[in-house]
Design an enzyme around this catalytic site. Structure first.
Site, PDB file in Angstrom:
ATOM      1  N   ASP A  73       6.412  -5.574   8.256  1.00  0.00           N
ATOM      2  CA  ASP A  73       5.336  -4.645   7.895  1.00  0.00           C
ATOM      3  C   ASP A  73       4.009  -5.030   8.536  1.00  0.00           C
ATOM      4  OD1 ASP A  73       7.135  -3.194   6.443  1.00  0.00           O
ATOM      5  OD2 ASP A  73       6.431  -3.840   4.473  1.00  0.00           O
ATOM      6  N   ALA A 191      -1.921  -5.754  -3.860  1.00  0.00           N
ATOM      7  CA  ALA A 191      -2.306  -5.137  -5.130  1.00  0.00           C
ATOM      8  C   ALA A 191      -1.201  -5.263  -6.170  1.00  0.00           C
ATOM      9  CB  ALA A 191      -2.652  -3.663  -4.906  1.00  0.00           C
ATOM     10  N   LEU A 192       0.047  -5.154  -5.748  1.00  0.00           N
ATOM     11  CA  LEU A 192       1.172  -5.269  -6.678  1.00  0.00           C
ATOM     12  C   LEU A 192       1.268  -6.685  -7.228  1.00  0.00           C
ATOM     13  CD1 LEU A 192       3.627  -3.787  -7.915  1.00  0.00           C
ATOM     14  CD2 LEU A 192       4.964  -4.607  -5.957  1.00  0.00           C
TER      15      LEU A 192
END
Length: 291
Positions: A73, A191-192
């Site tokens: 990613d 953020a997770l």
């Protein structure tokens, strides 16, 4: 088999051992499908592949009509920011770990790419963030982010204090290790792990996630993406900001970070049958323990 594309950009995570052989295999396959292939310049330089043209990202954006990205990613984030202004569609072949946005398996790229370059694919659009850092009357930094904009304390043990506004409205003074402003794509990243919710990419919004806040009532909040978010450094000895992986260190008191929705979007192509929920189920192991 007829193709919907004529010129493919090929981008790879060139630091990965053994990637040259895979890149050359993908390039040969694309050529056999009737496409011209150009490598991203750093990919070509660092792998030593000289059989194809090598172009800077801006030239790829203006000359190619498809980008195939081999890596994780992070590799996709880096090139997506550069190609988004050109509207170039991207296909991600996962040669990393999680692979939320690089979803084609490297062991099955031929089976996936063949139908896709012939026009059989799913299309998905992802929103982006853009922002800037203002110091007094001086603009000192501008950047695009696909995942998030993160303000954090640097190496000091002290928290930073951030003055947060949304549009014309003052929201709060936050004392914390930092603050994450995440797009729906970034909601499954930093953020997770900081306790934020997952935001479906079809939602026109973003999420604000405090990092280790001093007051436990400072909770993540989901916002529409129509207003600009302002973050001012109100107190604290040391802070920095990064737009995805683009960092600006040594923010000063009074510096103001502005974040807004970018006019650019990233366009992903997925194999037919791809689904967002299936991706979450696979990557987050939601199917474990089921009957």
């Amino acid at each position: 088999m007829p193709t919907c594309f004529r010129h493919a950009a090929l981008v790879g995570k060139y630091q990965t051992q053994g990637i040259r052989e895979v890149l050359e295999g993908i390039a040969r396959f694309l050529v056999l499908q009737g496409l011209q292939v150009s490598l991203e310049k750093q990919t070509a330089h660092n792998t030593g592949i000289t059989s194809y043209g090598a172009l800077e990202a801006a030239a790829l954006g203006s000359q190619c009509d498809l980008a195939v990205v081999l890596g994780g990613d992070g590799t996709m984030l880096g090139i997506a920011r550069q190609l988004a202004p050109f509207g170039l569609p991207l296909i991600g072949i996962n040669h990393g770990r999680l692979g939320f946005i690089t979803d084609v398996s490297v062991s099955q790229y031929e089976q996936a790419l063949g139908p896709m370059i012939a026009g059989d694919y799913e299309v998905e659009h992802r929103s982006m963030l853009e922002g800037s850092v203002q110091r007094g009357s001086e603009l000192i930094f501008e950047g695009l982010a696909m995942n998030d904009v993160v303000v954090t304390r640097s190496h000091s043990a002290s928290m930073v204090e951030l003055k947060i506004s949304i549009g014309p409205d003052f929201v709060s003074n936050l004392r914390a290790d930092g603050l994450i402003v995440a797009s729906p794509t970034g909601s499954t990243a930093y953020a997770l792990s900081a306790g934020g919710p997952i935001l479906h990419p079809g939602i026109a919004g973003w999420v604000l996630v405090p990092i280790a806040p001093h007051t436990l009532s400072n909770r993540p909040i989901v916002l529409p993406d129509v207003d600009e978010i302002g973050i001012e450094i109100a107190a604290g000895p040391d802070a920095n900001v990064n737009f995805d992986m683009q960092s600006l260190a040594s923010l000063l008191l009074g510096d103001r970070i502005s974040v807004r929705r970018s006019k650019h979007q990233v366009r992903f192509l997925h194999p037919r049958g791809w689904g967002y929920y299936a991706t979450l189920r696979k990557k987050l192991h939601w199917n474990e323990g089921g009957g």
